[in-house]
Every structure is written in C-alpha cells, then in structure tokens.
Design a protein around this motif. Structure first.
Motif, short mmCIF file in Angstrom:
data_model
loop_
_atom_site.label_atom_id
_atom_site.label_comp_id
_atom_site.label_asym_id
_atom_site.label_seq_id
_atom_site.Cartn_x
_atom_site.Cartn_y
_atom_site.Cartn_z
N THR A 30 0.83 -1.21 0.00
CA THR A 30 0.00 0.00 0.00
C THR A 30 0.86 1.25 0.00
O THR A 30 0.60 2.20 -0.74
N CYS A 117 -8.98 -2.12 6.46
CA CYS A 117 -9.70 -0.84 6.51
C CYS A 117 -8.75 0.34 6.27
O CYS A 117 -9.05 1.24 5.46
N ILE A 118 -7.61 0.36 6.94
CA ILE A 118 -6.70 1.50 6.82
C ILE A 118 -6.04 1.51 5.45
O ILE A 118 -5.82 2.59 4.86
N CYS A 119 -5.73 0.35 4.88
CA CYS A 119 -5.16 0.31 3.53
C CYS A 119 -6.16 0.85 2.51
O CYS A 119 -5.78 1.58 1.58
N ILE A 120 -7.43 0.52 2.70
CA ILE A 120 -8.46 1.05 1.80
C ILE A 120 -8.53 2.57 1.91
O ILE A 120 -8.65 3.28 0.91
N VAL A 121 -8.43 3.08 3.14
CA VAL A 121 -8.44 4.53 3.35
C VAL A 121 -7.27 5.18 2.64
O VAL A 121 -7.42 6.23 1.99
N PHE A 122 -6.09 4.58 2.73
CA PHE A 122 -4.91 5.13 2.05
C PHE A 122 -5.12 5.17 0.54
O PHE A 122 -4.74 6.15 -0.13
N ILE A 124 -8.00 5.33 -1.03
CA ILE A 124 -9.01 6.35 -1.32
C ILE A 124 -8.39 7.74 -1.30
O ILE A 124 -8.64 8.57 -2.18
N LEU A 125 -7.56 8.00 -0.29
CA LEU A 125 -6.88 9.29 -0.21
C LEU A 125 -5.97 9.51 -1.42
O LEU A 125 -5.86 10.63 -1.92
#
Length: 220
Positions: A30, A117-122, A124-125
């Motif tokens: 990621t 969850c946090i990898c998905i957020v990264f 998306i950002l």
C-alpha cells in the motif's frame, strides 16, 4: 515455550508471525503504490518486517509489566536516535506497530480488519489526490536586493504563473544587503517552471532562486 503468565506453543508463535508478515507485506504494498515515485525502498523493507518484530516482542513480554516499561524505554531510544521522515512515513510506521501489537496479543482477526480498513483509506486518499493533481504546491525561495524587498515587485509575475501564492517568510542575509523571500505557491501542472524562474530571475537582479516540492520541504 513459556512466558511469565502464559504458555506459548510453537504453532501459535509461527501462526502469529506468519499473519504479521502477510499484513506487513500488505502495508508495504500500500505504501509503495500510494507514494508514487517518492517512496523509500528502505522504508518498504522496514514496513514489511516491523509487524513481525513487534509481534515477537509482545509475544515474549506477555503480561509482564516490567517488560512493557523496558520496551517503552527502547522505543524512546529509537525515536531520538533516528531521523524521522515525513508525517506520512510516521503514520505508516505507527500502523505497522499497531498491527504487530494486535498479532502479538493473538488477536489476528482484529489485525486483519484494521489492516484492510486502513489500507483502503490510504488508497481512497491517493485517488482523491490524483483527482486534484492539476495543481501542485511548491516552495519558492528567492534572494532579492534590499531595495526590492517589497512583495509587490513580484506579485505580477506570480499572478501570471501560479494559481495562488503566499509569502510565508522574509529574512535578511549578508548584513541586511539581501533579503530572502519564501513563498508557498500553487503551480499548475501544465505550467513551465523554467519560464517562471526566468521571469523572476530578470526581476531579482539574477540572484539565486530555488523551487522545490513541498513534500520534501515540510519545514521552513
């Protein structure tokens, strides 16, 4: 294998380390693919191994309070003897520590959930950043003679070549004979940076000018 309060089987140890390694690889993947060409190869290796190391440490400590305080001391030494990178890099390191802690406490489901969850957020950002990539924030540092230290002398050029600009610092050099002006500018991606520098150079008596990406110059 045993700790002070619990018995740790070899199977549990290998399973926890394997999960931590897979999650560390996911975090490193990621980081690499959301950092474009500005990632550190050394940090990728660190992100891969850090969850495994943290997992092993917490598995060995268990519920030992003295061991936990010793670990805090080790982290303090590492923190103050190492040069941190950008705030984004520090977030990734804390991310790996959290995942390693979850694996060390034998909560693999929690570790997997927070990693996903946090990898998905990264990602998306990163997509949001790509969608606004028509402009780029940069740091402009320019030396000007004492008689040209007024911002208005360069406003016309900056308005023509940038979407926005802001004078964030002004200081003297060479006993006050030269001023150093630091701007934060928003430059269009399609804008020719050489033309901007040439225009400013003709106005500032051909003194030094530097233009750099904000991600490499977080501090002034």
């Amino acid at each position: 294998m045993s700790t002070d309060t619990t018995t740790l089987s070899l199977t549990n140890l290998l399973l926890s380390m394997s999960i931590a390694l897979v999650l560390g690889a996911s975090i490193a993947f990621t980081y690499k693919h959301t950092s474009k060409n500005h990632y550190s190869q050394n940090l990728i290796s660190s992100l891969l191994l850090l969850p495994v190391l943290m997992c092993c440490v917490f598995l060995l400590i268990g519920n030992n309070v003295a061991g936990a305080f010793s670990l805090a001391g080790v982290f303090s030494v590492i923190r103050f003897r190492s040069a941190p990178g950008s705030s984004r890099d520090i977030v990734y390191i804390l991310f790996c520590v959290a995942v390693g802690l979850a694996c060390g406490l034998q909560a693999p489901l929690f570790a997997i959930i927070i990693t996903v969850c946090i990898c998905i957020v990264f990602f998306i950002l990163d997509l949001l950043q790509v969608s606004t990539s028509g402009t780029k924030r940069m740091k402009l540092v320019m030396l000007v003679p004492e008689e040209m230290n007024e911002e208005e002398n360069f406003s016309e050029i900056l308005k023509d070549y940038t979407k926005s600009y802001e004078l964030v610092r002004m200081r003297t050099k060479d006993f006050g004979s030269i001023f150093e002006l630091t701007y934060v500018i928003t430059l269009y991606e399609s804008q020719n940076k050489h033309e901007l520098l040439d225009s400013l150079r003709c106005r500032n008596a051909n003194l030094n000018i530097s233009l750099s990406n904000m991600m490499h110059t977080d501090e002034f």
